[in-house]
Design a protein around this motif. Structure first.
Motif, mmCIF file in Angstrom:
data_model
loop_
_atom_site.group_PDB
_atom_site.id
_atom_site.type_symbol
_atom_site.label_atom_id
_atom_site.label_comp_id
_atom_site.label_asym_id
_atom_site.label_seq_id
_atom_site.Cartn_x
_atom_site.Cartn_y
_atom_site.Cartn_z
ATOM 1 N N PHE A 1 44.835 40.322 0.086
ATOM 2 C CA PHE A 1 44.389 40.603 1.449
ATOM 3 C C PHE A 1 43.135 39.787 1.698
ATOM 4 C CE2 PHE A 1 41.392 42.672 4.291
ATOM 5 C CZ PHE A 1 42.171 42.912 5.417
ATOM 6 N N PHE A 2 43.104 39.050 2.793
ATOM 7 C CA PHE A 2 41.843 38.411 3.182
ATOM 8 C C PHE A 2 41.599 38.665 4.656
ATOM 9 C CE2 PHE A 2 44.628 34.925 4.496
ATOM 10 C CZ PHE A 2 43.974 34.344 5.575
ATOM 11 N N LYS A 3 40.324 38.752 4.979
ATOM 12 C CA LYS A 3 39.955 38.851 6.382
ATOM 13 C C LYS A 3 39.048 37.688 6.705
ATOM 14 C CE LYS A 3 35.496 40.543 7.130
ATOM 15 N NZ LYS A 3 34.612 40.319 8.297
ATOM 16 N N ASP A 4 39.168 37.219 7.933
ATOM 17 C CA ASP A 4 38.324 36.099 8.340
ATOM 18 C C ASP A 4 37.973 36.214 9.806
ATOM 19 O OD1 ASP A 4 36.884 33.695 7.844
ATOM 20 O OD2 ASP A 4 38.436 33.139 6.404
ATOM 21 N N THR A 5 36.917 35.514 10.189
ATOM 22 C CA THR A 5 36.422 35.588 11.553
ATOM 23 C C THR A 5 36.505 34.231 12.237
ATOM 24 O OG1 THR A 5 34.162 35.251 10.733
ATOM 25 C CG2 THR A 5 34.879 37.523 11.107
ATOM 26 N N THR A 6 36.649 34.289 13.555
ATOM 27 C CA THR A 6 36.876 33.070 14.321
ATOM 28 C C THR A 6 35.623 32.606 15.053
ATOM 29 O OG1 THR A 6 37.775 34.478 16.088
ATOM 30 C CG2 THR A 6 39.358 33.437 14.591
ATOM 31 N N ASP A 7 34.493 32.654 14.365
ATOM 32 C CA ASP A 7 33.310 31.989 14.902
ATOM 33 C C ASP A 7 33.377 30.485 14.641
ATOM 34 O OD1 ASP A 7 33.200 33.036 12.333
ATOM 35 O OD2 ASP A 7 31.035 33.282 12.308
ATOM 36 N N PHE A 8 34.406 30.056 13.893
ATOM 37 C CA PHE A 8 34.686 28.639 13.681
ATOM 38 C C PHE A 8 36.138 28.358 14.067
ATOM 39 C CE2 PHE A 8 31.463 29.673 10.399
ATOM 40 C CZ PHE A 8 30.450 28.811 10.815
ATOM 41 N N HIS A 9 36.432 27.087 14.262
ATOM 42 C CA HIS A 9 37.787 26.636 14.561
ATOM 43 C C HIS A 9 38.422 26.132 13.272
ATOM 44 C CE1 HIS A 9 40.700 23.807 16.749
ATOM 45 N NE2 HIS A 9 41.016 25.027 17.129
ATOM 46 N N TYR A 10 39.707 26.424 13.067
ATOM 47 C CA TYR A 10 40.361 26.101 11.800
ATOM 48 C C TYR A 10 41.584 25.211 12.023
ATOM 49 C CZ TYR A 10 37.484 30.108 10.509
ATOM 50 O OH TYR A 10 36.425 30.972 10.332
ATOM 51 N N PRO A 11 41.368 23.916 12.247
ATOM 52 C CA PRO A 11 42.501 23.023 12.533
ATOM 53 C C PRO A 11 43.491 22.901 11.392
ATOM 54 C CG PRO A 11 40.448 21.780 12.285
ATOM 55 C CD PRO A 11 40.073 23.217 12.355
ATOM 56 N N ALA A 12 43.028 22.936 10.140
ATOM 57 C CA ALA A 12 43.962 22.817 9.017
ATOM 58 C C ALA A 12 44.874 24.038 8.932
ATOM 59 C CB ALA A 12 43.203 22.625 7.710
ATOM 60 N N LEU A 13 44.345 25.204 9.215
ATOM 61 C CA LEU A 13 45.183 26.403 9.272
ATOM 62 C C LEU A 13 46.253 26.241 10.340
ATOM 63 C CD1 LEU A 13 45.787 29.508 8.754
ATOM 64 C CD2 LEU A 13 44.175 29.911 10.638
ATOM 65 N N LEU A 14 45.859 25.812 11.523
ATOM 66 C CA LEU A 14 46.797 25.692 12.637
ATOM 67 C C LEU A 14 47.868 24.645 12.360
ATOM 68 C CD1 LEU A 14 44.141 25.862 15.472
ATOM 69 C CD2 LEU A 14 45.805 27.646 14.909
ATOM 70 N N PHE B 1 36.975 34.854 20.645
ATOM 71 C CA PHE B 1 38.243 35.403 21.113
ATOM 72 C C PHE B 1 39.247 34.320 21.496
ATOM 73 C CE2 PHE B 1 35.459 39.043 21.500
ATOM 74 C CZ PHE B 1 36.265 40.101 21.089
ATOM 75 N N ALA B 2 38.768 33.218 22.032
ATOM 76 C CA ALA B 2 39.679 32.120 22.375
ATOM 77 C C ALA B 2 40.312 31.545 21.116
ATOM 78 C CB ALA B 2 38.940 31.040 23.154
ATOM 79 N N TRP B 3 39.513 31.312 20.078
ATOM 80 C CA TRP B 3 40.048 30.795 18.816
ATOM 81 C C TRP B 3 40.929 31.838 18.134
ATOM 82 C CZ3 TRP B 3 34.708 28.426 17.285
ATOM 83 C CH2 TRP B 3 34.600 27.141 17.844
ATOM 84 N N LEU B 4 40.610 33.122 18.301
ATOM 85 C CA LEU B 4 41.447 34.183 17.737
ATOM 86 C C LEU B 4 42.837 34.155 18.381
ATOM 87 C CD1 LEU B 4 41.428 36.700 15.834
ATOM 88 C CD2 LEU B 4 40.845 38.043 17.873
ATOM 89 N N TYR B 5 42.860 34.031 19.688
ATOM 90 C CA TYR B 5 44.155 33.993 20.365
ATOM 91 C C TYR B 5 44.933 32.739 19.985
ATOM 92 C CZ TYR B 5 47.825 34.023 23.789
ATOM 93 O OH TYR B 5 49.078 33.996 24.364
ATOM 94 N N GLU B 6 44.252 31.638 19.737
ATOM 95 C CA GLU B 6 44.935 30.417 19.324
ATOM 96 C C GLU B 6 45.705 30.640 18.019
ATOM 97 O OE1 GLU B 6 43.807 25.695 19.106
ATOM 98 O OE2 GLU B 6 42.339 27.127 18.318
ATOM 99 N N ILE B 7 45.087 31.350 17.065
ATOM 100 C CA ILE B 7 45.788 31.659 15.810
ATOM 101 C C ILE B 7 46.951 32.601 16.082
ATOM 102 C CG2 ILE B 7 45.567 32.677 13.510
ATOM 103 C CD1 ILE B 7 42.601 31.829 13.572
ATOM 104 N N PHE B 8 46.726 33.613 16.899
ATOM 105 C CA PHE B 8 47.793 34.548 17.262
ATOM 106 C C PHE B 8 48.996 33.801 17.836
ATOM 107 C CE2 PHE B 8 49.870 37.084 20.556
ATOM 108 C CZ PHE B 8 50.121 38.291 19.914
ATOM 109 N N ALA B 9 48.749 32.907 18.763
ATOM 110 C CA ALA B 9 49.833 32.160 19.399
ATOM 111 C C ALA B 9 50.532 31.242 18.400
ATOM 112 C CB ALA B 9 49.295 31.361 20.577
#
Length: 248
Positions: free
Chosen positions: A82-95, A134-142
Motif C-alpha cells: 500500500f502506498f499513498k501519495d500527494t499531488t502537490d507535484f506533477h508525475y508525468p512518468a506515472l501518467l 486537485f487538478a493533478w489529482l483528477y488527471e491521475i483519476f482520468a
C-alpha cells in the motif's frame, strides 16, 4: 487475477495506491493501513523523490519516478504493497506508464478544497495554485479510468471522520481486502517515515484514530482573493471526483 483492458490482458499486481491532494487526511488513512499489518506501507514515494531526489522503497533507493514505479513493482513481488501519495507535484512518468495505471489498484481521497487550502496555507503561506493538487489529482483519476475502463474508488475524508467504520468497510469491499475493525484505532506516535516532513504530519502523530482536528478555518480562503481564486480553479476537479465517491 486478470482483467481485460482495451483489448489486452493486464495481470493485476498487489499494489494498492491512495492518491490525495495535500491536506486531505491521507496520512491518517495510511496510518490505519499500517495498523492492519498485512501490507508493506510506503509513504509518499513519488512526492518524496521529487522533493528530495531519492526515496527508499523496500530495499531499494529510487532517484526518479521510473525508479519508484520499478521499486513498487519489485516490492509487490514479495508482499502486498500500500502506498499513498500527494499531488502537490506533477508525475508525468506515472501518467505515461499505462501498465502501472492498469495493473495496480488506484484509489482516491478528497476533501472540500477550501478546507484543504486553509490547512495547506497554515503550513505553507507561499503555496502556489498548482500545488494545491486537485487538478493533478483528477488527471491521475482520468488516466486510471482510461487505462482500466472502470471508475476508480473514491472516498470523501469527511465520511472517514463522521462514519469511519462504515467508510473503511465500504472501501475494503470495493478494493477486495478484508475489513479489520481493530485497525481503526492506534497508538499516537510520530512514525519514522514521517520524520523528515514531520510538521506536515504532526496532527496525525497525535491522533489515536480518525479525528476531526481544530485547524485553520475556511474563512481565510474566503477573505483572501488569491486563495479564493485557487479554490475556484480547483473546485471543478474536486466536484468531478466527489461525484464518483462511494457513500456509506
Amino acid at each position: 487475477m486478470e482483467e481485460e483492458i482495451v483489448g489486452r490482458t493486464k495481470e493485476r499486481i498487489p499494489v494498492l495506491a491512495l492518491w490525495s491532494a495535500p491536506r486531505c487526511r491521507s496520512t491518517a488513512f495510511a496510518r490505519m493501513m499500517a495498523e492492519r499489518g498485512d501490507h508493506a506501507v510506503v509513504h509518499e514515494p513519488l512526492s518524496r523523490v521529487v522533493d528530495f531526489g531519492e526515496v527508499e522503497v523496500g530495499d531499494r533507493v529510487a532517484h526518479d519516478e521510473q525508479g519508484v514505479l520499478a521499486a513498487l513493482r519489485s516490492l509487490a513481488a514479495s508482499e502486498p504493497v500500500f502506498f499513498k501519495d500527494t499531488t502537490d507535484f506533477h508525475y508525468p512518468a506515472l501518467l505515461a506508464d499505462e501498465d502501472f495505471l492498469a495493473s495496480a489498484t488506484h484509489t482516491f481521497i478528497v476533501r472540500d478544497p477550501a478546507e484543504a487550502i486553509a490547512s495547506h496555507h497554515k503550513l505553507n503561506p507561499e503555496l502556489g495554485r498548482d500545488e494545491i493538487g486537485f487538478a493533478w489529482l483528477y488527471e491521475i483519476f482520468a488516466a486510471v479510468q482510461s487505462a482500466t475502463g472502470t471508475t476508480p474508488v473514491v472516498i470523501d475524508s469527511d465520511d472517514l471522520l463522521d462514519r469511519p467504520a462504515e467508510t473503511v468497510r465500504m472501501y475494503c469491499e470495493a478494493v477486495g481486502i478484508p475489513f479489520v475493525p481493530e485497525a481503526l484505532t492506534w497508538r499516537p506516535s510520530m512514525r519514522s517515515e514521517w520524520q523528515s516532513t514531520s510538521r506536515w504530519h504532526r496532527s496525525t502523530s497525535r491522533s489515536a484514530g480518525f479525528e476531526r482536528g481544530s485547524g485553520a478555518t475556511v474563512d481565510i480562503v474566503e477573505a483572501d482573493p488569491r486563495l479564493r481564486a485557487f479554490r475556484d480553479h480547483h473546485m471543478p476537479y474536486y466536484e468531478k471526483l466527489s461525484a464518483a465517491a462511494l457513500r456509506p
